[in-house]
Design an enzyme around this catalytic site. Sequence first.
Site, short mmCIF file in Angstrom:
data_model
loop_
_atom_site.label_atom_id
_atom_site.label_comp_id
_atom_site.label_asym_id
_atom_site.label_seq_id
_atom_site.Cartn_x
_atom_site.Cartn_y
_atom_site.Cartn_z
N GLN A 44 0.39 -1.43 -0.13
CA GLN A 44 0.04 0.21 0.24
C GLN A 44 1.02 1.44 0.07
O GLN A 44 0.15 2.16 -0.08
CB GLN A 44 -0.44 0.01 0.93
CG GLN A 44 -2.08 -1.07 1.16
CD GLN A 44 -2.71 -1.24 2.70
OE1 GLN A 44 -2.36 -1.59 3.23
NE2 GLN A 44 -3.86 -0.35 2.30
N HIS A 69 -1.77 -5.10 -12.63
CA HIS A 69 -1.18 -5.32 -13.88
C HIS A 69 -1.63 -5.88 -15.25
O HIS A 69 -1.91 -5.34 -16.17
CB HIS A 69 0.36 -5.47 -14.09
CG HIS A 69 1.99 -4.49 -13.19
ND1 HIS A 69 2.34 -5.59 -13.12
CD2 HIS A 69 0.99 -3.77 -12.57
CE1 HIS A 69 3.20 -4.40 -12.44
NE2 HIS A 69 2.29 -3.07 -12.54
N ASP A 77 2.31 0.48 -7.89
CA ASP A 77 3.19 0.36 -8.69
C ASP A 77 4.98 1.57 -7.94
O ASP A 77 5.90 0.76 -7.41
CB ASP A 77 3.76 0.57 -10.08
CG ASP A 77 3.09 -0.34 -10.99
OD1 ASP A 77 2.78 -1.01 -10.57
OD2 ASP A 77 2.68 -0.24 -12.36
N ARG A 115 3.79 0.18 13.63
CA ARG A 115 3.18 -0.83 12.55
C ARG A 115 3.51 -0.85 11.41
O ARG A 115 3.10 -0.48 10.33
CB ARG A 115 1.96 -1.50 12.61
CG ARG A 115 1.48 -2.97 12.37
CD ARG A 115 0.28 -3.28 13.04
NE ARG A 115 -0.20 -4.50 11.85
CZ ARG A 115 -1.40 -4.99 11.29
NH1 ARG A 115 -2.45 -4.10 10.96
NH2 ARG A 115 -1.27 -6.53 10.57
N HIS A 170 0.84 -9.39 4.65
CA HIS A 170 -0.01 -8.50 4.78
C HIS A 170 -0.64 -8.26 3.02
O HIS A 170 -0.39 -7.71 2.25
CB HIS A 170 0.24 -6.95 4.90
CG HIS A 170 -0.79 -6.13 5.31
ND1 HIS A 170 -0.56 -5.29 6.78
CD2 HIS A 170 -1.81 -6.14 4.68
CE1 HIS A 170 -1.99 -4.54 6.62
NE2 HIS A 170 -2.58 -4.80 5.18
N ASN A 179 -1.58 -11.12 8.33
CA ASN A 179 -2.52 -9.31 8.97
C ASN A 179 -4.41 -9.82 8.30
O ASN A 179 -3.99 -10.01 7.17
CB ASN A 179 -1.70 -8.39 7.80
CG ASN A 179 -3.33 -7.44 8.00
OD1 ASN A 179 -3.21 -6.63 9.16
ND2 ASN A 179 -4.30 -6.86 7.01
N GLU A 180 -5.24 -10.15 9.28
CA GLU A 180 -6.44 -10.31 8.04
C GLU A 180 -6.22 -11.04 7.12
O GLU A 180 -6.87 -11.15 6.33
CB GLU A 180 -7.39 -8.90 7.81
CG GLU A 180 -7.19 -7.60 8.80
CD GLU A 180 -8.06 -6.79 8.58
OE1 GLU A 180 -8.65 -6.56 6.71
OE2 GLU A 180 -8.14 -5.66 8.57
N ASN A 194 -7.96 -5.70 14.81
CA ASN A 194 -8.34 -5.03 14.10
C ASN A 194 -9.73 -4.82 13.41
O ASN A 194 -10.12 -5.89 13.81
CB ASN A 194 -7.52 -5.22 12.60
CG ASN A 194 -6.39 -5.11 12.20
OD1 ASN A 194 -5.86 -4.48 13.07
ND2 ASN A 194 -5.76 -5.03 11.04
N TYR A 213 -13.17 -2.05 12.51
CA TYR A 213 -13.21 -0.76 12.19
C TYR A 213 -14.91 -0.14 12.34
O TYR A 213 -15.21 0.63 12.41
CB TYR A 213 -13.35 -1.09 10.83
CG TYR A 213 -11.72 -0.46 10.33
CD1 TYR A 213 -10.91 -1.47 10.07
CD2 TYR A 213 -11.55 1.00 9.96
CE1 TYR A 213 -10.27 -1.40 10.43
CE2 TYR A 213 -9.63 1.14 9.93
CZ TYR A 213 -9.07 -0.29 9.91
OH TYR A 213 -7.97 -0.45 9.38
N GLU A 248 -5.34 -2.03 13.90
CA GLU A 248 -5.94 -1.00 13.51
C GLU A 248 -7.28 -0.77 13.38
O GLU A 248 -7.86 -1.67 14.04
CB GLU A 248 -6.39 -2.36 11.86
CG GLU A 248 -5.12 -1.72 10.85
CD GLU A 248 -5.27 -2.42 9.65
OE1 GLU A 248 -6.39 -1.99 9.23
OE2 GLU A 248 -4.09 -3.36 9.41
C1 NOJ Z 1 -7.53 -3.33 6.82
C2 NOJ Z 1 -6.58 -4.19 6.56
O1 NOJ Z 1 -5.27 -4.19 6.67
C3 NOJ Z 1 -5.67 -2.81 5.67
O2 NOJ Z 1 -4.58 -3.13 4.53
C4 NOJ Z 1 -6.11 -1.72 5.00
O3 NOJ Z 1 -6.45 -0.46 4.00
C5 NOJ Z 1 -7.64 -1.47 5.77
N1 NOJ Z 1 -8.12 -2.38 6.42
C6 NOJ Z 1 -8.79 -0.16 5.50
O4 NOJ Z 1 -9.27 -1.14 4.38
#
Ligand code: NOJ
Length: 495
Positions: A39, A59, A72, A97, A142, A187-188, A330, A332, A399
């Site tokens: 990212q 791609h 990229d 992190r 990740h 991660n997730e 994590n 949200y 997160e």
């Molecule tokens: C979880 C992910 O770990 C992360 O890569 C993502 O950008 C965020 N949530 C937000 O969607």
Amino acid sequence: MNLNTVFFLLITLRLALAEPTNKKFPENFLFGTATASYQVEGGWNEDGKGENIWDYFTHTYPDRIANQANGDIACNSYHKYLEDIEMLKDLGVHFYRFSLSWSRILPEGHIEKINQVGVDYYKNLIKALKENGIEPYVTLYHWDLPQPLQEKGGWPNTDLMVDLFADYARLAFTLFGDQVKYWMTFNEAKQTCQLGYGYGVFAPGIQSNGIDSYKCAHTVIKSHAKAYHIYDEEFRKTQNGRVSMVIDSDWFEPASDSDKDIEAAERKIQFTFGWYANPIYHPDGNYPQVMIDRIAERSKKEGFEKSRLPEFTSDEIDYIKGTFDFLSLNTYTTSMVKWIDDYPIGNVGYDNDISVVAYQDPSWNSSASSWLKVVPWGTRKLINWVDKTYNHPEIVITENGFSDYGELDDEGRILYYQNYLSNILEAIKEDGINVTGYTAWSLMDNFEWLNGYTEKFGLYQVDFDDENRTRTPKKSADFYKKVVATKCLVNQCED
Ligand code: NOJ
């Protein structure tokens, strides 16, 4: 949107949220921010880095990403990491992190070929963080699998992947473990497995819902356990660090207080969080019983010879359970869950295996992401559920964050952080839960997967039209800085 509308939305948002607490976070509570390699790094083919599944996916299928974007260049952190560290320093955070790009270190995925320039990049990043008093929290995976490993089947290929991941993990502990004390294996993984190998919307784009997605999870859980044991046996004594696996979940609130809706919400969270957490964090180990039973029953009716959910042997259950030093969460948002009759046998898939209806209340406040509604109270409930279900582990929020369209005056993000942190603080102070750290996603705007650069999560804005990728602090950066410095969410906290 004109200014009046923005103003009106913010007023409604404020009214919809409870007053944040004036309590203070404990003295030893740790604050950080997070990013991930694909990212932010860019440099996708520089200095010997190999191709990974997100390079290949973006791609090969550019139309699957908003505005045909890719990583990229992203935030160009491969070249600008020292600027990132300046931002972290300015925020005053205790930790950063970030994740290692497997294919930057091992271009072909296996340890026979190590890319020294890639290794040096992370050594330099870690060294500069430490020199500035910022603790590196390192995620090994990740979502960016080396493409050559995908060509051999990727995560659903358990026999291949467990050992390869273990080799990679051992190498990372050897190379960086004298400086890194916090490791997150995955991660997730639910997004890797269900979106990558189930629905097929994420890289590598495989559609095998309820078959390969379960195999993928099985591999990930075994790989995590093996990496944990390697750390435990070969490194813990000398390096003295801590290892965990990051699992994500919404809070799932029953749509009513009927027994059926309560049962449905519990089933949903067991299939979401429990799928990954139970084998590792639950004292009995193994997948949640509700998953084992339902998937076996539906598989049989569907004509499969055995359950689509792979089985752990009892030795494997023992080997996997307890492979954590703290629990990384994590989170949200929240969804409501309603009981329904089971979906008829026919379509094979994860959502049919669960058979509930999940939805978000249209009155909840929105973000730029369709899935992310602002529901601070859900986080407190989730933390309570995790604490109770897994026997009171130490919890680190790895997160949490809010998306908008990139404005510098990001009042919506400030309200989000203030109110989510308030609920986390109440979970600590009022509910007695051992939450020891919090991570704001994200340090800066970055490549938000399928949504490219259209949804922004950063405390810092990044100008993606400028080849310098200029970073500018948003208002939320000032807010977070103040929270980190004072451990207080409002103007004046009680002592
Ligand atoms: C979880 C992910 O770990 C992360 O890569 C993502 O950008 C965020 N949530 C937000 O969607």
